[in-house]
Design a protein around this motif. Sequence first.
Motif, PDB file in Angstrom:
ATOM      1  N   MET A   1      23.714  62.136  49.811  1.00 29.20           N
ATOM      2  CA  MET A   1      22.799  61.006  49.636  1.00 29.20           C
ATOM      3  C   MET A   1      22.032  60.706  50.927  1.00 29.20           C
ATOM      4  SD  MET A   1      23.101  60.091  46.480  1.00 29.20           S
ATOM      5  CE  MET A   1      22.613  58.392  46.255  1.00 29.20           C
ATOM      6  N   ASN A   2      22.730  60.791  52.066  1.00 31.28           N
ATOM      7  CA  ASN A   2      22.069  60.550  53.345  1.00 31.28           C
ATOM      8  C   ASN A   2      20.953  61.567  53.590  1.00 31.28           C
ATOM      9  OD1 ASN A   2      23.538  58.301  54.164  1.00 31.28           O
ATOM     10  ND2 ASN A   2      25.188  59.535  54.991  1.00 31.28           N
ATOM     11  N   GLU A   3      21.173  62.803  53.121  1.00 32.19           N
ATOM     12  CA  GLU A   3      20.164  63.851  53.285  1.00 32.19           C
ATOM     13  C   GLU A   3      18.901  63.520  52.508  1.00 32.19           C
ATOM     14  OE1 GLU A   3      19.853  68.745  52.954  1.00 32.19           O
ATOM     15  OE2 GLU A   3      21.524  67.673  52.030  1.00 32.19           O
ATOM     16  N   CYS A   4      19.047  62.752  51.452  1.00 33.01           N
ATOM     17  CA  CYS A   4      17.902  62.341  50.626  1.00 33.01           C
ATOM     18  C   CYS A   4      17.389  60.953  51.023  1.00 33.01           C
ATOM     19  CB  CYS A   4      18.290  62.342  49.148  1.00 33.01           C
ATOM     20  SG  CYS A   4      18.651  63.978  48.474  1.00 33.01           S
ATOM     21  N   PHE A   5      17.742  60.507  52.214  1.00 35.39           N
ATOM     22  CA  PHE A   5      17.318  59.211  52.747  1.00 35.39           C
ATOM     23  C   PHE A   5      17.912  58.042  51.972  1.00 35.39           C
ATOM     24  CE2 PHE A   5      13.747  62.236  53.307  1.00 35.39           C
ATOM     25  CZ  PHE A   5      13.736  62.324  54.693  1.00 35.39           C
ATOM     26  N   ILE A   6      18.961  58.309  51.178  1.00 32.00           N
ATOM     27  CA  ILE A   6      19.569  57.250  50.378  1.00 32.00           C
ATOM     28  C   ILE A   6      20.945  56.938  50.973  1.00 32.00           C
ATOM     29  CG2 ILE A   6      20.181  56.473  48.053  1.00 32.00           C
ATOM     30  CD1 ILE A   6      18.461  58.766  46.962  1.00 32.00           C
ATOM     31  N   GLY A   7      20.948  56.232  52.055  1.00 28.65           N
ATOM     32  CA  GLY A   7      22.192  55.855  52.698  1.00 28.65           C
ATOM     33  C   GLY A   7      22.499  54.395  52.457  1.00 28.65           C
ATOM     34  N   LYS A   8      23.194  53.799  53.379  1.00 28.19           N
ATOM     35  CA  LYS A   8      23.512  52.378  53.290  1.00 28.19           C
ATOM     36  C   LYS A   8      22.222  51.576  53.314  1.00 28.19           C
ATOM     37  CE  LYS A   8      26.145  48.752  55.638  1.00 28.19           C
ATOM     38  NZ  LYS A   8      27.016  48.418  56.801  1.00 28.19           N
ATOM     39  N   PRO A   9      22.050  50.619  52.399  1.00 28.25           N
ATOM     40  CA  PRO A   9      20.809  49.836  52.359  1.00 28.25           C
ATOM     41  C   PRO A   9      20.506  49.174  53.697  1.00 28.25           C
ATOM     42  CG  PRO A   9      22.097  49.431  50.381  1.00 28.25           C
ATOM     43  CD  PRO A   9      22.971  50.255  51.300  1.00 28.25           C
ATOM     44  N   ARG A  10      19.316  49.456  54.208  1.00 23.47           N
ATOM     45  CA  ARG A  10      18.863  48.828  55.449  1.00 23.47           C
ATOM     46  C   ARG A  10      17.338  48.740  55.415  1.00 23.47           C
ATOM     47  NH1 ARG A  10      17.188  52.717  59.252  1.00 23.47           N
ATOM     48  NH2 ARG A  10      17.609  54.874  58.667  1.00 23.47           N
ATOM     49  N   ILE A  11      16.840  47.610  55.848  1.00 24.36           N
ATOM     50  CA  ILE A  11      15.404  47.368  55.808  1.00 24.36           C
ATOM     51  C   ILE A  11      14.905  47.034  57.205  1.00 24.36           C
ATOM     52  CG2 ILE A  11      13.546  45.992  54.804  1.00 24.36           C
ATOM     53  CD1 ILE A  11      15.055  47.602  52.738  1.00 24.36           C
ATOM     54  N   LYS A  12      13.867  47.735  57.662  1.00 19.93           N
ATOM     55  CA  LYS A  12      13.235  47.400  58.929  1.00 19.93           C
ATOM     56  C   LYS A  12      12.312  46.212  58.709  1.00 19.93           C
ATOM     57  CE  LYS A  12      13.120  51.901  61.286  1.00 19.93           C
ATOM     58  NZ  LYS A  12      12.229  52.910  61.924  1.00 19.93           N
ATOM     59  N   ILE A  13      12.315  45.299  59.657  1.00 20.42           N
ATOM     60  CA  ILE A  13      11.498  44.093  59.524  1.00 20.42           C
ATOM     61  C   ILE A  13      10.024  44.440  59.358  1.00 20.42           C
ATOM     62  CG2 ILE A  13      11.253  43.833  62.030  1.00 20.42           C
ATOM     63  CD1 ILE A  13      11.519  41.014  59.378  1.00 20.42           C
ATOM     64  N   THR A  14       9.590  45.540  59.987  1.00 11.51           N
ATOM     65  CA  THR A  14       8.182  45.963  59.865  1.00 11.51           C
ATOM     66  C   THR A  14       7.801  46.165  58.413  1.00 11.51           C
ATOM     67  OG1 THR A  14       8.209  47.068  62.016  1.00 11.51           O
ATOM     68  CG2 THR A  14       6.495  47.755  60.465  1.00 11.51           C
ATOM     69  N   TRP A  15       8.679  46.827  57.659  1.00  6.22           N
ATOM     70  CA  TRP A  15       8.349  47.148  56.270  1.00  6.22           C
ATOM     71  C   TRP A  15       8.556  45.970  55.341  1.00  6.22           C
ATOM     72  CZ3 TRP A  15       5.055  50.537  56.404  1.00  6.22           C
ATOM     73  CH2 TRP A  15       5.112  51.563  57.348  1.00  6.22           C
ATOM     74  N   LEU A  16       9.396  45.034  55.734  1.00  2.00           N
ATOM     75  CA  LEU A  16       9.514  43.801  54.954  1.00  2.00           C
ATOM     76  C   LEU A  16       8.221  42.992  55.079  1.00  2.00           C
ATOM     77  CD1 LEU A  16      11.114  41.851  53.219  1.00  2.00           C
ATOM     78  CD2 LEU A  16      12.117  40.897  55.313  1.00  2.00           C
ATOM     79  N   ILE A  17       7.672  42.958  56.289  1.00  2.00           N
ATOM     80  CA  ILE A  17       6.404  42.249  56.514  1.00  2.00           C
ATOM     81  C   ILE A  17       5.275  42.920  55.729  1.00  2.00           C
ATOM     82  CG2 ILE A  17       4.644  41.684  58.243  1.00  2.00           C
ATOM     83  CD1 ILE A  17       6.954  41.391  60.268  1.00  2.00           C
ATOM     84  N   ILE A  18       5.217  44.260  55.794  1.00  2.00           N
ATOM     85  CA  ILE A  18       4.194  44.999  55.042  1.00  2.00           C
ATOM     86  C   ILE A  18       4.371  44.773  53.541  1.00  2.00           C
ATOM     87  CG2 ILE A  18       3.370  47.309  54.396  1.00  2.00           C
ATOM     88  CD1 ILE A  18       2.417  46.463  57.121  1.00  2.00           C
ATOM     89  N   ALA A  19       5.621  44.756  53.085  1.00  2.00           N
ATOM     90  CA  ALA A  19       5.919  44.584  51.660  1.00  2.00           C
ATOM     91  C   ALA A  19       5.335  43.281  51.122  1.00  2.00           C
ATOM     92  CB  ALA A  19       7.430  44.604  51.435  1.00  2.00           C
ATOM     93  N   ILE A  20       5.331  42.254  51.944  1.00  2.00           N
ATOM     94  CA  ILE A  20       4.785  40.958  51.528  1.00  2.00           C
ATOM     95  C   ILE A  20       3.280  40.886  51.782  1.00  2.00           C
ATOM     96  CG2 ILE A  20       4.852  38.466  51.941  1.00  2.00           C
ATOM     97  CD1 ILE A  20       7.827  38.880  52.772  1.00  2.00           C
ATOM     98  N   THR A  21       2.861  41.376  52.935  1.00  2.00           N
ATOM     99  CA  THR A  21       1.457  41.258  53.339  1.00  2.00           C
ATOM    100  C   THR A  21       0.510  42.037  52.436  1.00  2.00           C
ATOM    101  OG1 THR A  21       2.128  40.992  55.654  1.00  2.00           O
ATOM    102  CG2 THR A  21      -0.174  41.581  55.236  1.00  2.00           C
TER     103      THR A  21
END
Length: 213
Positions: free
Chosen positions: A1-21
């Motif tokens: 799963m880690n090889e497919c970028f599907i690891g432990k859920p984690r969100i960078k603040i940059t992308w949370l801001i983009i997600a809303i903006t």
Amino acid sequence: MNECFIGKPRIKITWLIIAITLPVTVTAILLCFPGKLIKNDINTFQSASIIVRTIFSAGLGAGIVEEMVFRGMIMRAFDKRFGKMTAIILPSFIFGLIHLIGIKMDIISIVLLLIAGTSVGIMFSLIVYESGSVWCSAIVHGIWNVIIIGRILNISGVYHDKAIYSYKLVSESVILTGGEVGIESSIVPVLGYIVVIAFTLFLMKRKVENCNN
């Protein structure tokens, strides 16, 4: 799963801001165009039901599942077989094609859908490569779905009586309304995808430069 970028859920603040903006900006721009805002005759219980379904189905459900499949498993498989460039572009084009299934539309709407679907797919793919996690693209995808295609505020070239609020654009230009596909394929969201793509490439370039220094 880690090889497919599907690891432990984690969100960078940059992308949370983009997600809303991103969806808020697109919505604000579209509301600047002439149109008619209609509050449908929907009671409080129905409104709450629409909001819950939008969050859990369009947001969490579609956002997470589609990102795990396309930007997780499929993109990783293409990456290992053909390289990163193909892994970004080809699954993104397939992502656009998938949305044609079961829908009858004219050729202009099909072209708009493929352009928008491929563009947003490339955007999500680059977010995964930059962040190293499918969860970052999932949060961008999920919040986009809730705000743009959910039935809380529907912006379209036609009136929608199933949404809490419907904003019917006066313009008949398919470039603005997205034609039969809907507002997701209009010029405003596509320009938004391109801006985020450029920003993501900048972040990736800066990261490489920092590693080389």
